[in-house]
Design a protein around this motif. Structure first.
Motif, PDB file in Angstrom:
ATOM      1  N   ARG A  41     103.155 -25.856  22.008  1.00 11.89           N
ATOM      2  CA  ARG A  41     102.118 -25.458  22.956  1.00 11.89           C
ATOM      3  C   ARG A  41     101.088 -24.638  22.201  1.00 11.89           C
ATOM      4  O   ARG A  41     101.432 -23.863  21.315  1.00 11.89           O
ATOM      5  N   THR A  42      99.839 -24.775  22.569  1.00 12.67           N
ATOM      6  CA  THR A  42      98.807 -23.976  21.941  1.00 12.67           C
ATOM      7  C   THR A  42      98.845 -22.539  22.452  1.00 12.67           C
ATOM      8  O   THR A  42      99.155 -22.287  23.622  1.00 12.67           O
ATOM      9  N   ILE A  43      98.534 -21.591  21.560  1.00 14.41           N
ATOM     10  CA  ILE A  43      98.477 -20.192  21.953  1.00 14.41           C
ATOM     11  C   ILE A  43      97.065 -19.779  22.330  1.00 14.41           C
ATOM     12  O   ILE A  43      96.807 -18.630  22.653  1.00 14.41           O
ATOM     13  N   ARG A  44      96.154 -20.753  22.298  1.00 13.34           N
ATOM     14  CA  ARG A  44      94.732 -20.468  22.439  1.00 13.34           C
ATOM     15  C   ARG A  44      94.400 -19.651  23.683  1.00 13.34           C
ATOM     16  O   ARG A  44      93.499 -18.824  23.650  1.00 13.34           O
ATOM     17  N   ALA A  45      95.118 -19.882  24.778  1.00 10.36           N
ATOM     18  CA  ALA A  45      94.747 -19.245  26.036  1.00 10.36           C
ATOM     19  C   ALA A  45      95.755 -18.219  26.519  1.00 10.36           C
ATOM     20  O   ALA A  45      95.737 -17.827  27.685  1.00 10.36           O
ATOM     21  N   ILE A  46      96.638 -17.749  25.630  1.00 15.72           N
ATOM     22  CA  ILE A  46      97.676 -16.827  26.085  1.00 15.72           C
ATOM     23  C   ILE A  46      97.751 -15.584  25.213  1.00 15.72           C
ATOM     24  O   ILE A  46      97.438 -15.605  24.030  1.00 15.72           O
ATOM     25  N   ALA A  47      98.186 -14.514  25.834  1.00 18.76           N
ATOM     26  CA  ALA A  47      98.377 -13.257  25.126  1.00 18.76           C
ATOM     27  C   ALA A  47      99.709 -13.274  24.383  1.00 18.76           C
ATOM     28  O   ALA A  47     100.655 -13.946  24.793  1.00 18.76           O
ATOM     29  N   MET A  48      99.745 -12.505  23.290  1.00 15.37           N
ATOM     30  CA  MET A  48     100.926 -12.480  22.430  1.00 15.37           C
ATOM     31  C   MET A  48     101.310 -11.028  22.136  1.00 15.37           C
ATOM     32  O   MET A  48     100.488 -10.113  22.264  1.00 15.37           O
TER      33      MET A  48
END
Length: 128
Positions: A27-34
């Motif tokens: 899954r892409t992390i482009r739109a989520i906080a980490m």
């Protein structure tokens, strides 16, 4: 389903530096906080730092503020934790974590329950 894989841990002398990486797959992390957490032997898993989806908002535990820096490369689906001026009390297993949202409320960023995916962890040992 997202998988997170940490790397970059190791043994370093006090005052040294390490750069941890967290590679995401599935899954892409482009739109989520980490976030990053750590757990020392016999202790609870503690918050280290947080970065929102675009990298414009970061938050750090007081114990690492000014020494650690979180960054992200959305094009490479990777998050980094640069750790400088390391201390023996930084010794722990470091975990990368991902949320399902772009931003986490500031009063919730430190909570493990705010994060949906976790890596296996990488050991960081700082000798005195």
């Amino acid at each position: 389903q997202m998988q997170l894989t940490e790397s970059g841990g190791g043994l370093v002398q006090a005052g040294g530096s390490l750069r941890l990486s967290c590679a995401a797959s599935g899954r892409t992390i482009r739109a989520i906080a980490m976030g990053w957490f750590r757990q020392a032997p016999g202790k609870e898993r503690d918050f280290v730092g947080y970065i929102n989806w675009g990298g414009g908002s970061t938050y750090y535990a007081d114990s690492v503020k000014g020494r650690f820096t979180i960054s992200r490369d959305n094009a490479k689906n990777t998050v980094h934790l640069q750790m400088n001026s390391l201390k023996p009390e930084d010794t722990a297993v470091y975990y990368c974590a991902a949320t399902n949202q772009a931003n986490v409320d500031s009063d919730l960023v430190t909570a493990t329950a705010s994060y949906n995916y976790w890596g296996q962890g990488t050991q960081v040992t700082v000798s005195s």
